[in-house]
Design an enzyme around this catalytic site. Structure first.
Site, PDB file in Angstrom:
ATOM      1  N   GLU A  94     -13.646  -0.802   7.615  1.00 53.08           N
ATOM      2  CA  GLU A  94     -13.863  -1.828   6.587  1.00 53.08           C
ATOM      3  C   GLU A  94     -13.978  -3.225   7.198  1.00 53.08           C
ATOM      4  OE1 GLU A  94     -11.221  -4.032   4.419  1.00 53.08           O
ATOM      5  OE2 GLU A  94      -9.463  -2.790   4.840  1.00 53.08           O
TER       6      GLU A  94
ATOM      7  N   LYS B 299      -0.396  -1.939   1.382  1.00 53.12           N
ATOM      8  CA  LYS B 299       0.141  -3.185   1.906  1.00 53.12           C
ATOM      9  C   LYS B 299       1.542  -3.442   1.363  1.00 53.12           C
ATOM     10  CE  LYS B 299      -3.659  -4.501   0.569  1.00 53.12           C
ATOM     11  NZ  LYS B 299      -4.564  -5.350  -0.174  1.00 53.12           N
TER      12      LYS B 299
HETATM   13  N1  PSU Z   1      -5.131  -4.797   4.266  1.00 56.24           N
HETATM   14  C1  PSU Z   1      -4.995  -5.893   5.051  1.00 56.24           C
HETATM   15  N2  PSU Z   1      -5.785  -6.947   4.802  1.00 56.24           N
HETATM   16  C2  PSU Z   1      -6.726  -6.924   3.822  1.00 56.24           C
HETATM   17  C3  PSU Z   1      -6.875  -5.787   3.009  1.00 56.24           C
HETATM   18  C4  PSU Z   1      -6.053  -4.750   3.279  1.00 56.24           C
HETATM   19  O1  PSU Z   1      -4.153  -5.940   5.946  1.00 56.24           O
HETATM   20  O2  PSU Z   1      -7.430  -7.925   3.661  1.00 56.24           O
HETATM   21  C5  PSU Z   1      -7.939  -5.736   1.944  1.00 56.24           C
HETATM   22  C6  PSU Z   1      -8.565  -4.353   1.952  1.00 56.24           C
HETATM   23  O3  PSU Z   1      -9.949  -4.522   2.100  1.00 56.24           O
HETATM   24  C7  PSU Z   1      -8.220  -3.774   0.588  1.00 56.24           C
HETATM   25  C8  PSU Z   1      -8.178  -5.037  -0.247  1.00 56.24           C
HETATM   26  O4  PSU Z   1      -9.150  -2.852   0.169  1.00 56.24           O
HETATM   27  O5  PSU Z   1      -7.494  -5.953   0.618  1.00 56.24           O
HETATM   28  C9  PSU Z   1      -7.514  -4.845  -1.589  1.00 56.24           C
HETATM   29  O6  PSU Z   1      -7.739  -5.977  -2.364  1.00 56.24           O
HETATM   30  P1  PSU Z   1      -7.543  -5.899  -3.973  1.00 56.24           P
HETATM   31  O7  PSU Z   1      -6.061  -5.741  -4.188  1.00 56.24           O
HETATM   32  O8  PSU Z   1      -8.063  -7.221  -4.480  1.00 56.24           O
HETATM   33  O9  PSU Z   1      -8.342  -4.714  -4.457  1.00 56.24           O
END
Ligand code: PSU
Ligand code: MN
Length: 302
Positions: A24, A156
């Site tokens: 990603e 996370k």
């Molecule tokens: N994990 C990290 N940093 C990030 C993300 C995940 O350490 O930036 C990103 C990933 O791309 C994940 C996204 O899919 O954050 C999720 O964001 P949201 O909660 O807005 O869907």
């Protein structure tokens, strides 16, 4: 998706049934500070290659939904403030508007699937946010409907982990601890939460995924792997940092797509920068494990 652009060396690997790992880009453009995001990109690619697979960054590059980025494109994603954070629902608008979009787990799964890639590596998946349970990442829904093995270090640490595990159960996504029975906490080796399954080898993961899909299931298979112990943080440090970050976000009225980047930035500050080496190390180790799984999947398919 006829509009999908797959770089020639990746398309060639896929045609031959050689192992490919999707990676990603939102973690690079929104999740990590410059210049550490470049180090992350380099280490993830090297880890995939060292373990015998071809790395493929997913993104929307100047409107083109892409699997694989040229060096110049990758540089834009590492340096430019203007790169959008793109979830699955945002891909189409980003395409039509000719913009650069870094893909979250949800969007990366869409592109990986469209290219026929079976294995994807990320840092941590999105999930249910603390305090605002209606803010649930589209990553969960994408995992429920996209048959791709997804390797992560858990969700996370900024999230409500028990609620996220419950949602994964409801959505029918298998969660497999890689050589662990405990959900890793992204920055931490453990969380005290049990995962329903565990596997001891990459080959076992590949076989479980094959059996899952042979039954007609269409969800992802989520593999959770702890961060390397020498870089991992302890649970108390992370909890304290996250609690503060969640309070700050609430006070500042931050929500939606901006929330994850904001929280990650606050946790970095609150751990005195120690979350950064942990983050880089887990991205590298997840990419390495994903490559081993991709190699096992290729071997099974032959
Ligand atoms: N994990 C990290 N940093 C990030 C993300 C995940 O350490 O930036 C990103 C990933 O791309 C994940 C996204 O899919 O954050 C999720 O964001 P949201 O909660 O807005 O869907
Ligand atoms: Mn959200």
């Amino acid at each position: 998706m006829t509009v999908l652009r797959v770089l020639p060396h990746i398309a060639d690997a896929l045609r031959r049934g050689a192992p490919v790992v999707a990676l990603e880009t939102s973690v690079l453009s929104q999740g990590l500070p410059i210049p550490h995001n470049a180090e992350a990109a380099r280490r993830m690619m090297a880890a995939v290659e060292q373990h015998g697979a071809v790395p493929a960054f997913t993104a929307v590059a100047a409107g083109h939904p892409s699997v694989g980025l040229t060096p110049d494109e990758l540089t834009r994603f590492l340096l430019l403030e203007s790169v959008r954070k793109v979830s699955a629902r945002d891909i189409a608008a980003c395409m039509v508007q000719g913009a650069d979009g870094a893909t979250t787990v949800a969007a990366s799964l869409t592109l990986a699937r469209a290219a026929g890639i079976d294995v994807f590596a990320t840092g941590g998946i999105g999930g249910v946010h603390r305090g605002t349970p209606f803010d649930e990442s589209a990553d969960l829904d994408a995992l429920a409907r996209t048959p791709v093995i997804t390797v992560c270090a858990g969700a996370k640490s900024i999230l409500d982990l028990p609620a996220t595990l419950e949602r994964l159960e409801t959505l029918g996504v298998p969660v497999i601890g890689y050589r662990t029975s405990e959900l890793p906490g992204f920055f931490t080796v453990g969380t005290g939460l049990r995962v329903p399954q565990r596997a001891e080898s990459a080959a076992e993961v590949a076989e479980i995924a094959r059996a899952h899909w042979a039954l007609g299931e269409r969800s992802a298979v989520l593999v959770v792997s702890p961060p390397p112990t020498d870089a991992a943080l302890d649970q108390q440090t992370v909890e304290a940092a996250v609690d503060g970050a969640v309070r700050d976000a609430h006070d500042a009225g931050i929500h939606g797509a901006a929330l994850t980047p904001f929280l990650l930035g606050r946790v970095l500050a609150a751990t005195g920068g120690r979350s950064l080496p942990a983050n880089l190390a887990l991205l590298e180790s997840n990419a390495a494990l994903a490559a081993q799984i991709a190699v096992a999947c290729s071997a099974l398919a032959r």
